[in-house]
Design an enzyme around this catalytic site. Structure first.
Site, PDB file in Angstrom:
ATOM      1  CG  ASP A 170      -4.193   5.167  -2.945  1.00 49.84           C
ATOM      2  OD1 ASP A 170      -3.241   4.867  -2.199  1.00 49.84           O
ATOM      3  OD2 ASP A 170      -5.354   4.785  -2.749  1.00 49.84           O
TER       4      ASP A 170
ATOM      5  CG  ASP B 114      -1.901   1.126   1.257  1.00 50.97           C
ATOM      6  OD1 ASP B 114      -2.035   1.813   0.242  1.00 50.97           O
ATOM      7  OD2 ASP B 114      -2.553   1.313   2.298  1.00 50.97           O
TER       8      ASP B 114
END
Length: 504
Positions: free
Chosen positions: A381, A178
């Site tokens: 992201d 992430d």
């Protein structure tokens, strides 16, 4: 990344979990595309204003393809979709039919909305002082330790993972990766409060000769502030440093901040790697052992391995369930055709990766969008699925997409998030308009055809973009739009590079 409010005791970190989701697939219809449509598609391609996507190329299969070029080297990890044929975490009873993935569509988007809200809240604090009240409780561990805790909202966990080694002897653990989180953590025995079900054995620190807790008084414990923005907690019984993370979907991990030996490859081994050893964990992570934090704070793996990897990593996400992507540390598979864009000066101290988007091109022509529409910044992201745009940017893009698609295909069902959808169940392939993202400095990044649309069901192929609730929210480039691109994070150089077709 985190959103939180501080408290005088037992603070809890709110972070956004990498909930990296996937395309949904639908079965091939036997009807043929007319010669007229094929001829039309050829003309479109010649002008480089459109591309054609074969539906059969998106179907799930029972076999796994080889990793893309550039993945097989030191400092490289395979990126795998846990529901696909490449995954070791896939349950034997899992269906490989398209409908088994389509049915989860609403949960995927619900989870995506939670992540987006958390990112936008966190970045809004750069521009305004905003206080969010937080109700905390505490729970007592088996040794009398006071651990911060908060109940979780069970939502689907992340879908892309990498496998790293932890401990001495090494134990392989599958971790969601992430770019929106900093702290790396895994579930740990004895699970003083709770551990969710995971595929691999839960890491047992008592069986590792290289494990040790971090003391509350150490400088490393204070470094948690760079990742969370709040003070770390402390064990009353052992004076060991404690962490607490809760993600945008309500999933959480709480436990000891510790150090251990991390193995990325047979030649890339790091002693004294700081991570979270979770004693109280919850949420539907679906067999994943924890999370690998690729953010910009001092506790992220990027910073901790900076001496060897020079704060550089890149990844290619799998384009379909049937393929394997890669996460490379320390370099890129090729230095050619990479277009670099500097970090936004508005968010230099942020843990997020923020760029200055200034426009969007559609079919080779710039849409009527003022650069000021993106003045709040644009986050790249890995965990967001659907790209979010300010309403003033989404509206002209959606209008242009509708005009193009409505002339060729029947309308499909839409929903609150995906408002521009078409029914392509009668086609073997379909045309999509070329869309490019225009960044400050004159860099244009063209999206692949599969990065333009989001496939929600057999009769619902939608524009893979959505509108923010308000123009003041930051834009977010999601992983749907990142397909086939190699994305290079040169953190030390404060820039991100995009290499078209880098994952083939």
């Amino acid at each position: 990344m985190a959103y939180f409010s501080s408290s005088s005791s037992n603070p809890v970190l709110f972070s956004t979990l990498s909930l990296v989701c996937f395309f949904f697939f639908f079965s091939e219809n036997k009807s043929f595309v007319s010669a007229t449509r094929s001829e039309e598609a050829s003309n479109e391609l010649q002008h480089n204003t459109h591309s054609r996507v074969s539906l059969s190329s998106l179907f799930p299969s029972s076999s796994c393809s080889s990793p893309p070029q550039g993945a097989n080297r030191n400092g490289s990890l395979e990126v795998v979709h846990k529901h696909g044929p490449c995954s070791k975490l896939k349950q034997p009873s899992s269906s490989s039919s398209p409908s088994s993935f389509i049915i989860q569509h609403s949960e995927i988007l619900k989870q995506d909305e939670a992540r987006v809200r958390a990112i936008q809240y966190e970045l809004s604090k750069t521009h305004q002082n905003h206080h969010q009240e937080q109700v905390e409780t505490s729970t007592k561990g088996s040794d009398g330790t006071q651990l911060p805790a908060k109940s979780a909202i069970p939502l689907l966990g992340g879908n892309y993972y990498v496998t790293v080694g932890l401990g001495s002897p090494k134990r392989d653990l599958s971790l969601v990766f992430d770019t929106g989180s900093d702290l790396t953590w895994t579930q740990c025995k004895p699970c003083a409060r709770s551990c969710y079900s995971q595929k691999e054995p839960i890491f047992d620190p008592s069986q590792s000769s290289s494990y040790s807790n971090i003391s509350c008084s150490s400088s490393q414990c204070s470094q948690l502030v760079s990742a969370t923005g709040i003070r770390s907690a402390c064990s009353k019984a052992t004076r060991a440093c404690l962490y607490g993370v809760q993600y945008g979907d309500g999933s959480f991990s709480i436990g000891f901040f510790a150090k251990e030996k991390l193995t990325v490859s047979s030649t890339d081994v790091f002693d004294n790697f700081f991570f979270g050893c979770g004693q109280n964990n919850g949420g539907l992570f679906r067999g994943i052992a924890g999370l690998l934090g690729l953010g910009r704070s001092l506790v992220s793996i990027v910073e901790q391995t900076a001496q060897k990897y020079r704060k550089i990593f890149s990844y290619c996400l799998p384009s379909t369930l049937n393929t394997v992507g890669y996460l490379n540390f320390g370099g890129v598979s090729s230095n050619t055709n990479i277009k670099y864009i500097p970090f936004s000066s508005n968010f230099r101290n942020s843990s997020f990766y923020v760029l200055d988007l200034i426009g969007i091109a559609f079919g080779g022509a710039n849409l009527p969008i003022a650069a000021s529409v993106f003045s709040r910044g644009t986050v790249v992201d890995s965990g967001t699925v659907i790209t979010r745009l300010p309403p003033a940017a989404y509206s002209p893009l959606s209008d242009a997409f509708q005009k193009f698609m409505s002339a060729r295909y029947p309308k499909g069902d839409s929903d609150d998030l995906l408002g521009t959808c078409y029914d392509l169940s009668g086609y073997k392939s379909f045309s999509v308009p070329s869309i490019s993202l225009l960044f400050k400095g004159g860099v244009n990044v063209e999206l692949a055809g599969i990065g333009v649309v989001y496939i929600a069901s057999q009769k619902q192929v939608c524009l893979g973009f959505a509108a923010n609730k308000k123009d003041g929210d930051v834009a977010i480039i999601g992983n749907t739009q990142q397909k086939t691109l190699e994305i290079v994070y040169d953190v030390g150089g404060e820039r991100i590079g995009f290499r078209p077709l880098g994952c083939n």
